[in-house]
Design a protein around this motif. Sequence first.
Motif, PDB file in Angstrom:
ATOM      1  N   GLU A   1       0.786  -0.956  -0.016  1.00  0.00           N
ATOM      2  CA  GLU A   1      -0.121  -0.080  -0.025  1.00  0.00           C
ATOM      3  C   GLU A   1       0.879   1.318   0.082  1.00  0.00           C
ATOM      4  OE1 GLU A   1      -3.113  -0.279   3.133  1.00  0.00           O
ATOM      5  OE2 GLU A   1      -3.743  -2.181   2.516  1.00  0.00           O
ATOM      6  N   LEU A   2       1.032   1.754  -1.121  1.00  0.00           N
ATOM      7  CA  LEU A   2       2.170   2.821  -1.404  1.00  0.00           C
ATOM      8  C   LEU A   2       1.210   4.327  -1.664  1.00  0.00           C
ATOM      9  CD1 LEU A   2       4.805   3.946  -2.339  1.00  0.00           C
ATOM     10  CD2 LEU A   2       4.270   3.124  -4.620  1.00  0.00           C
ATOM     11  N   SER A   3       1.779   5.327  -1.344  1.00  0.00           N
ATOM     12  CA  SER A   3       1.446   6.621  -1.625  1.00  0.00           C
ATOM     13  C   SER A   3       2.679   7.332  -2.106  1.00  0.00           C
ATOM     14  CB  SER A   3       0.142   7.210  -0.431  1.00  0.00           C
ATOM     15  OG  SER A   3       1.206   7.431   0.578  1.00  0.00           O
ATOM     16  N   TYR A   4       2.320   8.069  -3.036  1.00  0.00           N
ATOM     17  CA  TYR A   4       3.525   8.767  -3.563  1.00  0.00           C
ATOM     18  C   TYR A   4       3.229  10.175  -4.058  1.00  0.00           C
ATOM     19  CZ  TYR A   4       2.686   7.395  -8.380  1.00  0.00           C
ATOM     20  OH  TYR A   4       2.108   7.108  -9.691  1.00  0.00           O
ATOM     21  N   ILE A   5       4.014  11.166  -3.905  1.00  0.00           N
ATOM     22  CA  ILE A   5       3.497  12.586  -4.275  1.00  0.00           C
ATOM     23  C   ILE A   5       4.213  12.892  -5.743  1.00  0.00           C
ATOM     24  CG2 ILE A   5       4.025  14.998  -4.147  1.00  0.00           C
ATOM     25  CD1 ILE A   5       4.229  14.132  -1.005  1.00  0.00           C
ATOM     26  N   THR A   6       3.299  12.964  -6.677  1.00  0.00           N
ATOM     27  CA  THR A   6       3.531  13.218  -8.111  1.00  0.00           C
ATOM     28  C   THR A   6       4.508  14.314  -8.283  1.00  0.00           C
ATOM     29  OG1 THR A   6       2.957  13.208 -10.548  1.00  0.00           O
ATOM     30  CG2 THR A   6       1.439  14.396  -8.765  1.00  0.00           C
ATOM     31  N   ALA A   7       5.504  14.239  -9.334  1.00  0.00           N
ATOM     32  CA  ALA A   7       6.242  15.331  -9.690  1.00  0.00           C
ATOM     33  C   ALA A   7       5.456  16.205 -10.753  1.00  0.00           C
ATOM     34  CB  ALA A   7       7.670  14.823 -10.180  1.00  0.00           C
ATOM     35  N   TYR A   8       4.173  15.658 -11.093  1.00  0.00           N
ATOM     36  CA  TYR A   8       3.495  16.173 -12.286  1.00  0.00           C
ATOM     37  C   TYR A   8       2.035  16.410 -11.801  1.00  0.00           C
ATOM     38  CZ  TYR A   8       7.298  14.194 -14.896  1.00  0.00           C
ATOM     39  OH  TYR A   8       8.787  13.885 -15.146  1.00  0.00           O
ATOM     40  N   PRO A   9       1.671  17.541 -10.915  1.00  0.00           N
ATOM     41  CA  PRO A   9       0.391  17.676 -10.358  1.00  0.00           C
ATOM     42  C   PRO A   9      -0.579  18.334 -11.354  1.00  0.00           C
ATOM     43  CG  PRO A   9       1.993  19.429  -9.663  1.00  0.00           C
ATOM     44  CD  PRO A   9       2.763  18.549 -10.378  1.00  0.00           C
TER      45      PRO A   9
ATOM     46  N   ARG B   1       0.632  -7.687  -4.828  1.00  0.00           N
ATOM     47  CA  ARG B   1      -0.435  -6.721  -5.618  1.00  0.00           C
ATOM     48  C   ARG B   1       0.132  -5.464  -4.843  1.00  0.00           C
ATOM     49  NH1 ARG B   1      -5.990  -6.551  -6.678  1.00  0.00           N
ATOM     50  NH2 ARG B   1      -6.714  -4.351  -6.623  1.00  0.00           N
ATOM     51  N   VAL B   2       0.318  -4.250  -5.673  1.00  0.00           N
ATOM     52  CA  VAL B   2       0.761  -3.187  -5.302  1.00  0.00           C
ATOM     53  C   VAL B   2      -0.497  -2.247  -5.734  1.00  0.00           C
ATOM     54  CG1 VAL B   2       2.001  -0.975  -6.063  1.00  0.00           C
ATOM     55  CG2 VAL B   2       2.940  -3.353  -6.323  1.00  0.00           C
ATOM     56  N   GLU B   3      -1.071  -1.580  -4.476  1.00  0.00           N
ATOM     57  CA  GLU B   3      -2.149  -0.434  -4.581  1.00  0.00           C
ATOM     58  C   GLU B   3      -1.319   0.846  -4.312  1.00  0.00           C
ATOM     59  OE1 GLU B   3      -5.460  -0.977  -4.608  1.00  0.00           O
ATOM     60  OE2 GLU B   3      -5.697  -3.030  -4.379  1.00  0.00           O
ATOM     61  N   ALA B   4      -1.576   1.624  -5.278  1.00  0.00           N
ATOM     62  CA  ALA B   4      -0.863   3.095  -5.245  1.00  0.00           C
ATOM     63  C   ALA B   4      -1.908   4.086  -5.238  1.00  0.00           C
ATOM     64  CB  ALA B   4      -0.020   3.129  -6.530  1.00  0.00           C
ATOM     65  N   THR B   5      -1.581   5.130  -4.253  1.00  0.00           N
ATOM     66  CA  THR B   5      -2.391   6.393  -4.376  1.00  0.00           C
ATOM     67  C   THR B   5      -1.357   7.285  -4.737  1.00  0.00           C
ATOM     68  OG1 THR B   5      -3.808   5.532  -2.551  1.00  0.00           O
ATOM     69  CG2 THR B   5      -3.673   7.931  -2.858  1.00  0.00           C
ATOM     70  N   VAL B   6      -1.775   8.192  -5.877  1.00  0.00           N
ATOM     71  CA  VAL B   6      -0.927   9.357  -6.464  1.00  0.00           C
ATOM     72  C   VAL B   6      -1.675  10.446  -5.610  1.00  0.00           C
ATOM     73  CG1 VAL B   6       0.024  10.332  -8.235  1.00  0.00           C
ATOM     74  CG2 VAL B   6      -0.806   7.910  -8.537  1.00  0.00           C
ATOM     75  N   LEU B   7      -0.572  11.166  -5.029  1.00  0.00           N
ATOM     76  CA  LEU B   7      -1.058  12.486  -4.285  1.00  0.00           C
ATOM     77  C   LEU B   7      -0.214  13.743  -5.381  1.00  0.00           C
ATOM     78  CD1 LEU B   7       0.220  11.568  -0.827  1.00  0.00           C
ATOM     79  CD2 LEU B   7      -2.127  11.365  -1.652  1.00  0.00           C
ATOM     80  N   ARG B   8      -1.429  14.566  -5.309  1.00  0.00           N
ATOM     81  CA  ARG B   8      -1.226  15.760  -5.794  1.00  0.00           C
ATOM     82  C   ARG B   8      -0.088  16.733  -5.149  1.00  0.00           C
ATOM     83  NH1 ARG B   8      -5.737  17.274  -7.890  1.00  0.00           N
ATOM     84  NH2 ARG B   8      -5.475  16.698 -10.158  1.00  0.00           N
ATOM     85  N   PHE B   9      -0.670  16.675  -3.875  1.00  0.00           N
ATOM     86  CA  PHE B   9       0.118  17.495  -2.853  1.00  0.00           C
ATOM     87  C   PHE B   9       0.132  16.395  -1.568  1.00  0.00           C
ATOM     88  CE2 PHE B   9      -1.547  20.531  -5.285  1.00  0.00           C
ATOM     89  CZ  PHE B   9      -0.564  21.225  -5.751  1.00  0.00           C
ATOM     90  N   GLU B  10       0.678  16.693  -0.607  1.00  0.00           N
ATOM     91  CA  GLU B  10       0.584  15.591   0.698  1.00  0.00           C
ATOM     92  C   GLU B  10      -0.627  15.335   1.056  1.00  0.00           C
ATOM     93  OE1 GLU B  10       3.111  16.079   4.160  1.00  0.00           O
ATOM     94  OE2 GLU B  10       4.895  16.475   3.072  1.00  0.00           O
ATOM     95  N   ASP B  11      -1.871  16.115   1.058  1.00  0.00           N
ATOM     96  CA  ASP B  11      -3.112  15.903   1.433  1.00  0.00           C
ATOM     97  C   ASP B  11      -4.332  16.102   0.213  1.00  0.00           C
ATOM     98  OD1 ASP B  11      -2.891  18.419   0.738  1.00  0.00           O
ATOM     99  OD2 ASP B  11      -3.797  19.303   2.658  1.00  0.00           O
ATOM    100  N   GLU B  12      -3.834  15.882  -0.861  1.00  0.00           N
ATOM    101  CA  GLU B  12      -4.785  15.925  -2.071  1.00  0.00           C
ATOM    102  C   GLU B  12      -4.527  14.526  -3.191  1.00  0.00           C
ATOM    103  OE1 GLU B  12      -6.138  18.767  -5.663  1.00  0.00           O
ATOM    104  OE2 GLU B  12      -4.952  19.527  -4.155  1.00  0.00           O
ATOM    105  N   VAL B  13      -5.614  13.661  -3.064  1.00  0.00           N
ATOM    106  CA  VAL B  13      -5.541  12.330  -3.759  1.00  0.00           C
ATOM    107  C   VAL B  13      -5.891  12.905  -5.221  1.00  0.00           C
ATOM    108  CG1 VAL B  13      -6.305  10.309  -4.275  1.00  0.00           C
ATOM    109  CG2 VAL B  13      -5.880  10.906  -2.188  1.00  0.00           C
ATOM    110  N   LEU B  14      -4.686  12.519  -6.215  1.00  0.00           N
ATOM    111  CA  LEU B  14      -4.945  12.788  -7.578  1.00  0.00           C
ATOM    112  C   LEU B  14      -5.732  11.557  -8.373  1.00  0.00           C
ATOM    113  CD1 LEU B  14      -4.419  14.359 -10.108  1.00  0.00           C
ATOM    114  CD2 LEU B  14      -2.186  13.398 -10.355  1.00  0.00           C
TER     115      LEU B  14
END
Length: 113
Positions: free
Chosen positions: A27-35, A64-77
């Motif tokens: 369960e991964l969350s990462y901050i995108t470099a392309y918001p 299984r990899v579950e990824a959440t892409v974050l626009r910013f630390e508190d905003e899910v993209l």
Amino acid sequence: MDESELEEELRNFGVDVHDVDEVDPVELSYITAYPGDEVNHMEMGKVLNAFLDMEEDDDWEATRVEATVLRFEDEVLNTWHAKAEWFEGLREYRISETEFSTRVLETLEEDLE
């Protein structure tokens, strides 16, 4: 491999990891470099390639990899996932890189609101 080791490995691949909650499934969350408005597919590929390289080096066992892409630390993209059998299928030449990528891209959520 525990969460901190996985996070370190992903950071070594240039992934801006926000959090790794679990390792099986990941369960991964990462901050995108392309918001922008959509998830950057090349960046998704970078994350997936990190897992593929770790698997090839026997540092990670496909799960299984579950990824959440974050626009910013508190905003899910957006979110996406990759199944363990897709990693295995690619490794064993049962599916192509294109098919693997297509399957993952199809998991992007259309509308999170």
